[in-house]
Design an enzyme around this catalytic site. Structure first.
Site, PDB file in Angstrom:
ATOM      1  N   LYS A  43      17.221 -47.928  -6.796  1.00  0.00           N
ATOM      2  CA  LYS A  43      17.115 -47.627  -5.244  1.00  0.00           C
ATOM      3  C   LYS A  43      17.147 -46.294  -5.027  1.00  0.00           C
ATOM      4  O   LYS A  43      16.764 -45.944  -3.928  1.00  0.00           O
ATOM      5  CB  LYS A  43      18.154 -48.737  -4.574  1.00  0.00           C
ATOM      6  CG  LYS A  43      19.399 -48.292  -5.109  1.00  0.00           C
ATOM      7  CD  LYS A  43      20.467 -49.506  -4.241  1.00  0.00           C
ATOM      8  CE  LYS A  43      21.725 -50.052  -5.213  1.00  0.00           C
ATOM      9  NZ  LYS A  43      22.661 -49.028  -5.568  1.00  0.00           N
ATOM     10  N   LYS A 103      19.532 -37.174 -13.456  1.00  0.00           N
ATOM     11  CA  LYS A 103      19.735 -36.603 -11.954  1.00  0.00           C
ATOM     12  C   LYS A 103      19.742 -35.164 -11.471  1.00  0.00           C
ATOM     13  O   LYS A 103      19.182 -34.752 -10.638  1.00  0.00           O
ATOM     14  CB  LYS A 103      20.822 -37.523 -11.530  1.00  0.00           C
ATOM     15  CG  LYS A 103      20.727 -39.091 -11.543  1.00  0.00           C
ATOM     16  CD  LYS A 103      21.579 -39.858 -10.765  1.00  0.00           C
ATOM     17  CE  LYS A 103      21.428 -41.335 -10.987  1.00  0.00           C
ATOM     18  NZ  LYS A 103      22.512 -42.115 -10.226  1.00  0.00           N
ATOM     19  N   LYS A 129      13.496 -47.361 -15.405  1.00  0.00           N
ATOM     20  CA  LYS A 129      14.243 -48.597 -14.936  1.00  0.00           C
ATOM     21  C   LYS A 129      13.805 -48.641 -13.332  1.00  0.00           C
ATOM     22  O   LYS A 129      13.646 -47.439 -12.695  1.00  0.00           O
ATOM     23  CB  LYS A 129      15.583 -48.411 -15.213  1.00  0.00           C
ATOM     24  CG  LYS A 129      16.403 -47.408 -14.496  1.00  0.00           C
ATOM     25  CD  LYS A 129      17.981 -47.407 -14.383  1.00  0.00           C
ATOM     26  CE  LYS A 129      18.434 -46.311 -13.562  1.00  0.00           C
ATOM     27  NZ  LYS A 129      19.792 -46.361 -13.219  1.00  0.00           N
TER      28      LYS A 129
END
Ligand code: TYM
Length: 339
Positions: free
Chosen positions: A202, A116, A199
């Site tokens: 959201k 991230k 994966k």
């Protein structure tokens, strides 16, 4: 309180709806684990501001949406404790102590942090993303959880939680239960329908993410356009046929069957038939789920009341753990002015 083993898990209120992977990888197990376990489930709003800063009103609404979706999925406030993380200051209170026993290198090795922060640029990323797994450890350890139902992507965070609990216990005595991950088999990592090497997520918008609140036509379209492979054989082989195997796992879960049976049922048929059956099975679940969520959201005061009751219940356990931990660390107890 009961003698049943404890369970804790959390979900972020990111996005306007949970996605299929959240449900299959985690939430579905939360629902079953309401029986036979003392279950704590939280909407982790503190975690959800680590990556982006949503508009305040949007964050508030997302928190209610996730809570409504969890109830629509089958959580029953009489059989579990459902609450919002930010309602309990005990979470950051314990997190601080755990941060102080976490190695900088240890936290730097978390793959979710690496992925991230690489996407956002490490220099620009807030420190909260770095300490995210430590707050997650606090969520779990506060409730002395024995089991943590999560998807495969959270395994490393659970390992860190176990390490921190053992480290604290070794230094200060048995304050924490050492938790085990509860990770399912085929549905522990649902893949993005457009990019089966990633994966489903959201927080990273993609045409390959199926949200459970989506219209049936949109769900069907996304599933029919899912990336598969060219060999045309219906065979469960996550390594060589990730896209197809992902659809088979989804169909197995929603269609209450298993991948071996699906291989037999669809043998000799094309991928089109499998995709159509998968889309139907997902829609059959998603339609009443979305309707129930919508209905629950028409009464936000009732939702807030359920969450307030959950927070009050959660506080009994969390407060006890923080008091014990603070005492063990040696923080001077605040004296009572009245005595
Ligand atoms: P979140 O909101 O990102 O995900 C919630 C749960 O959904 C699972 N999940 C998946 N499972 C299978 N396939 C997927 N594609 C998929 N995507 C998500 C996640 O593994 C997770 O179980 N860090 C946690 C939130 C958290 C937490 C906790 C969890 C905070 N504190 C304490 C357990 C215990 C997370 O990933 O949330």
């Amino acid at each position: 309180m009961t003698d049943d083993p404890r369970v804790l898990s959390g979900i972020q209120p990111s996005g306007e709806s949970m996605q299929l992977g959240n449900y299959l990888g985690a939430v579905r197990n939360w629902v079953t684990m309401q029986d036979g376990y003392e279950a704590y489930y939280c909407v982790v709003d503190l975690h959800s501001i680590t990556l982006e800063a949503p508009e305040p009103a949007v964050l508030t609404q997302r928190t209610r949406i996730v809570a409504a979706q969890l109830l629509a999925a089958g959580l029953d406030p009489d059989r579990c404790t459902l609450f919002v993380q930010s309602h309990l200051p005990e979470h950051p209170q314990l997190s601080w102590v755990l941060e102080c026993i976490t190695g900088f290198g240890e936290a730097s090795r978390m793959t979710q942090f690496k992925d991230k922060s690489a996407r956002a640029g490490a220099e620009r990323q807030g420190v909260g993303l770095f300490t995210y797994p430590i707050l997650q450890a606090a969520d779990i350890l506060l409730y002395q959880a024995n089991y943590v139902p999560i998807g495969e992507d959270q395994r490393q965070h659970l390992e860190l939680t176990r390490d921190l609990a053992k480290r604290f216990n070794a230094r200060y005595g048995q304050a924490f239960t050492i938790p085990d991950a509860h990770i399912g088999k085929d549905a522990a990592k649902i893949l993005d329908l457009q990019d089966p090497s990633a994966k489903m997520s959201k927080s990273r918008p993609s045409a390959g993410t199926v949200y459970l609140s989506e219209e049936p036509a949109a769900i069907t379209r996304k599933i029919k356009r899912a990336v598969t492979d060219a060999d045309g054989e219906i065979r469960y082989d996550p390594e060589h046929k990730p896209g197809l195997s992902n659809l088979m796992a989804i169909l197995a879960e929603f269609g209450s069957t298993n991948v071996q049976q699906i291989e037999k049922d669809f043998s000799g048929q094309g991928y089109g038939a499998l995709k159509a059956a998968t889309a139907d099975a997902v829609v059959e679940f998603a339609q009443p789920f979305a309707a129930r969520t919508k209905e629950l959201l028409t009464d936000p005061a009732e939702l807030d009341r359920i969450l307030a009751k959950g927070a009050a219940k959660a506080r009994q356990t969390a407060g006890r753990t923080v008091a014990d931990v603070y005492k063990r660390v040696g923080f001077l107890p605040p004296s009572n002015l009245e005595s």
